[in-house]
Design an enzyme around this catalytic site. Structure first.
Site, PDB file in Angstrom:
ATOM      1  CE1 TYR A 159       0.828   0.121   4.494  1.00  0.00           C
ATOM      2  CE2 TYR A 159      -1.433  -0.382   4.751  1.00  0.00           C
ATOM      3  CZ  TYR A 159      -0.050  -0.075   5.303  1.00  0.00           C
ATOM      4  OH  TYR A 159       0.315  -0.158   6.580  1.00  0.00           O
ATOM      5  CD  GLU A 160      -0.474   5.183   1.811  1.00  0.00           C
ATOM      6  OE1 GLU A 160      -0.526   6.077   0.908  1.00  0.00           O
ATOM      7  OE2 GLU A 160      -1.555   5.098   2.315  1.00  0.00           O
ATOM      8  N   GLY A 161       1.747   2.554  -2.706  1.00  0.00           N
ATOM      9  CA  GLY A 161       2.623   2.454  -3.720  1.00  0.00           C
ATOM     10  C   GLY A 161       3.409   1.308  -3.543  1.00  0.00           C
ATOM     11  CD  GLN A 196       6.889   4.241  -2.853  1.00  0.00           C
ATOM     12  OE1 GLN A 196       7.650   5.206  -3.022  1.00  0.00           O
ATOM     13  NE2 GLN A 196       5.686   4.113  -2.734  1.00  0.00           N
TER      14      GLN A 196
END
Lengths: 591, 591
Positions: free
Chosen positions: A438-440, A445
């Protein structure tokens, strides 16, 4: 469950000795942060984490969240802990005093979050996500919106969410379909289904403010047609009282591998009433402000759960008696020696310690840079922005991947007892596992790092960091005690530039070279970054006397001798090129 | 759940082209194994795995095992599948015809198990553990014991267990306390508590035969005072009918991270009636016969669950649409490209493929060597024994550690959808995670390899393998097409000897050097072993035409370019010495 104890000694070392508390004196508006106040905040946060949150962690995993008739139930005790947290003002630690907060820099919230999230990660998702609408409203809201929503969000009487993902649209946010139809009065009808919404529904707060990405009718396709809306679960009347229930409902909650105490909801918006935040079609700009903080917060998850796992593994290794030391009995009066005497067990513990403490120093430094972007002078802001652009994706990818490794080691140290749920070690691994996604994801990234940041800046952002390391190495060239750290650090630092050149040359011919190299490139960068942190910690510790500093030097030495060699494997893989990955047609992957 | 399909093409390639079916013609008593029979067995096993077992896998994880009033309930459908499996004679595939089995070599059971265990690992534990008393009785039982127990164990009307672990005694079996008091008639009273007993109680078979390690009163301490007993759940009358319930009972079952359909029991023996197997105090000798097979079987778990994870990830990567290829749209008519076009996703899939197929070839080869120890001539037995002594701990450690990596990648390819339970990807990781622990942890395997096998033989066992690789490299020195594989293989093969010398020299001074180097040393060996397998597969495939062989060569290339570089990191860590691990006093690990 391991008995979590906030690592205050190490937190103080990093903040006071490595990074220095004088940092706070240079931040506009945060000058009041004295050492006494710092100590008091850490002490209060530690007590809350250890005494209130940690005891709810195992039970929260067992009980999980329930769903019946559209209602979500959270684990026992979670609501009361959230109330206490809100009442104590913890949620507004880093909100300016003028807006009703404590006026402390964001890095103080990072310290607080390390403790609360280490004690109970699933619980920490609720106050964490409640920051999403706070950040959106502060960044793009009208005065009226601020007055309507912020006080209740600050006190945690209301919580919040970030509604981005749809079932067909995760990493590729440009695909999102949720629709917004304007009513002409600044309000919109929002329709669509969002998935994976943490805290989308719960039984802890009287209202939930959803920050929702949607596409206004007629907006451009892709990422340039996305707007941001506030959608309250319960409408708010002009006098601030709660009005009608809005038409946003939880359709179901997910059964997940971990963070079971955090409700992950499918949210159905059926012509729900929403209010535009900022301008139409510019929703992603605001969103990215959240994303950067969220990426650092997710990187911190590796430190949180890694620390908890290390503490559990160490305690077990000291009490579990199995076999004798190969160098002779260490516990001759007992039936066997504690397993902490065995070199391979020690290797596992040292690996946990080196990765957790190195990542902690790294992330705290980035949090300090983040402070500078908000409270520093122009020059500081520019330098901090550049470093954060480069290092945030590295921290997110590296600290979550190593966090999975560290919590995995914790299970291994416990042996069969780590695999059963009773001791909580496997929960830490399950709770950790989401963080590389999650969050990329790690892949996203890494594309951001290598493609957008490094290649996108023509290498400038990278040089800003490697020059810094180079200067550090130059400054300690004559310090013989530091040679064992400086030489390998200087070597990998130089190698970083060489790898970048090689990948860059290939990428001119073939855009796939970036993706093919990206994850190994990013992990290489992570190992260099941690080597830089460990070299700095060694330098400070070599100059001091005492057990704590001796342990720091020993751990730095372990990092350089046993962990940093991994960088070479990633370097070789990163320059190996895309051919061996892409030459095989995907139709031939399974025959 | 990913739709499991037995990888018959690859299984046939390894068996027919890499290892050759002529192997079976040289095994005394197994000459009847023709290619047609081989095909028929694989086909039958695949159908059973795909159609009967796979559909029970997700549900088995959700339902798990129940425990009430001493009774264990297994997931729906498990009992019926076990009955079908027993009725079909699968359990006796490798039992000699003279004893009532199919008379096929053990390697055929390995193939069967790969399929059944990939389809439903938790279920496969029940027939797997039922082999424990079979092996013990065949190795050490009297004719009467054989007649009493084997037919029912063969048909799976009865199942069995291996009772070794006690709460204070896992890796250190010498600490075990369960007591056996002789009655003077060959029977004993067994008292004690065993934990982590897979299938200790269940509702599928009318009897359970426990193979139990215990200490006869007055026996020496440590490992030289351990005896092996058969303890039936229900006593067997002289006429073969079932008699009284024995006083062995399940006290509870464990809540575990995974393999939830397999009941992991605490077993209480309260003066339970047991029968000595073989001689007093020599129980571990028989046990180790099981352990070697069990270690290879556990290594196989990495291939099983890795294959299932790869299949799931590949299917998802082909259908999930997110973002465009950096080299231009590959699916221009759709809203985005399938993620399989992205190099980093492809890298993950290739990593899974290279590790799974390499491990498959490695383990199948070891299973063939195992055949030779049982059915070969004297020279074959000696050579196979030496190779197995060295390579079994490597296979167990390496293939389970990489199995965790591969199933972890499967979750990552699915992104957030991998973390929720619905798709079964996280179940594969949870089911896999135990494998680096049971049947001897990675640390225990590594001590066995480096301490007992390599150093204990003065390097002889290692040279037996590295010389073999050296000869292979020499034989292909003039083959230009093989240079890309032969050069790095020869290099790591030579490096293996150098590392061994360096660690050996240090170990003369300090016994802890073995433990400090052991795991990195073992993983290094694993990467070399897989390089050897991939080089052989490349050599065969380069000489042939067609998609399958092109894919093999491409995957070999990927292995050498992107995976083998890890060996260097392990080499550096292995020779780094014990100091950085052991210098820090354990009391200073957390301050």
């Amino acid at each position: 469950m391991p008995d979590y104890r906030a690592p205050l000694t190490d937190m103080a070392f990093v903040n006071k000795e490595l990074l220095g508390l004088d940092h706070y004196q240079q931040l506009n508006g945060c000058e009041s942060l004295s050492e006494d106040l710092w100590d008091a905040i850490l002490d209060g946060g530690a007590k809350f984490a250890e005494n209130v949150l940690a005891p709810l962690n195992r039970a929260g995993d067992e009980e999980g969240c329930g769903f019946e008739n559209g209602q979500v139930s959270t684990p026992s005790g979670f609501a009361e802990a959230l109330r206490q947290y809100g009442d104590a003002g913890w949620q507004t630690l880093s909100i300016p005093e003028a807006e009703g907060g404590q006026g402390l820099p964001g890095s103080m919230s990072t310290l607080l979050t390390e403790m609360t999230a280490a004690a109970n990660y699933a619980w920490s998702m609720y106050p964490g996500l409640a920051h999403a609408p706070i950040t959106c409203i502060r960044a793009g809201g009208t005065e009226e919106q601020k007055a309507t929503y912020l006080p209740k969000l600050f006190s945690l009487e209301w919580a919040g969410t970030m509604c981005l993902t749809e079932s067909h649209c995760g990493s590729d946010v440009g695909l999102l379909r949720t629709k917004a139809t304007p009513h002409g009065d600044g309000s919109y009808s929002i329709s669509g289904t969002k998935i994976f919404i943490s805290g989308g529904e719960q039984d802890m707060t009287e209202n939930i403010i959803h920050a929702v990405l949607a596409r206004v009718e007629g907006a451009p396709e892709g990422t340039s047609g996305i707007s941001l809306f506030l959608v309250p679960k319960v409408m708010v009347n002009d006098d601030g009282s709660l009005g009608e229930r809005n038409t946003v409902h939880c359709g179901s909650i997910e059964k997940k591998m971990g963070i079971k105490g955090s409700a992950t909801c499918v949210m159905n918006f059926d012509n729900a009433k929403g209010f535009l935040l900022g301008e139409e079609n510019r929703g992603l700009e605001v969103m990215f402000k959240i994303m950067n903080t969220a990426r650092l917060g997710t990187a911190l998850q590796g430190v949180c759960l890694g620390e908890a796992s290390f503490q559990g593994a160490l305690a077990y290794a000291r009490e579990r008696l199995q076999m004798r030391s190969l160098t002779g009995a260490q516990n001759p009066d007992g039936p066997a020696d504690p397993i902490v005497v065995h070199p391979d067990v020690r290797r596992m513990l040292m690996t946990q310690k080196a990765l957790v403490e190195g990542s902690r120093a790294f992330i705290y430094w980035l949090a300090r840079l983040n402070d500078l972007t908000q409270h520093g002078n122009e020059e500081q802001i520019a330098e901090a922005d550049d470093l954060l652009s480069l290092l945030t994706p590295i921290a997110k990818a590296f600290c979550t991947e190593t966090g999975v490794e560290v919590t995995n080691i914790g299970v291994q140290v416990f042996g069969g007892h780590g695999y059963i749920r009773e001791h909580g070690m496997e929960q830490l691994l399950r709770d950790m596992r989401i963080a590389t996604i999650y969050e990329g994801t790690t892949g996203i990234q890494s594309l951001d790092l290598l493609g957008r940041k490094v290649m996108g800046s023509g290498g400038k952002l990278l040089r800003g960091f490697t020059k810094r390391i180079h200067k550090f190495c130059e400054a300690h060239n004559d310090n013989n005690a530091m040679t064992e750290f400086i030489e390998p650090l200087a070597a990998v630092n130089a190698q970083w530039g060489e790898i970048t050149m090689k990948v860059g040359e290939k990428a001119v011919e073939n855009a796939d070279e970036i993706g093919a190299a990206s994850v190994d490139y990013t992990l290489f960068g992570g190992y260099v970054a941690l080597a830089y942190m460990w070299a700095q910690m060694a330098e400070i510790s070599l100059a001091k006397e005492g057990d704590f500093y001796a342990a720091k030097v020993a751990t730095a030495r372990f990092y350089f001798q046993r962990i940093l060699p991994r960088a070479e494997a990633h370097a070789r893989a990163a320059v190996a090129g895309a051919d061996s990955i892409m030459d095989l047609d995907e139709s031939l992957l399974m025959l």
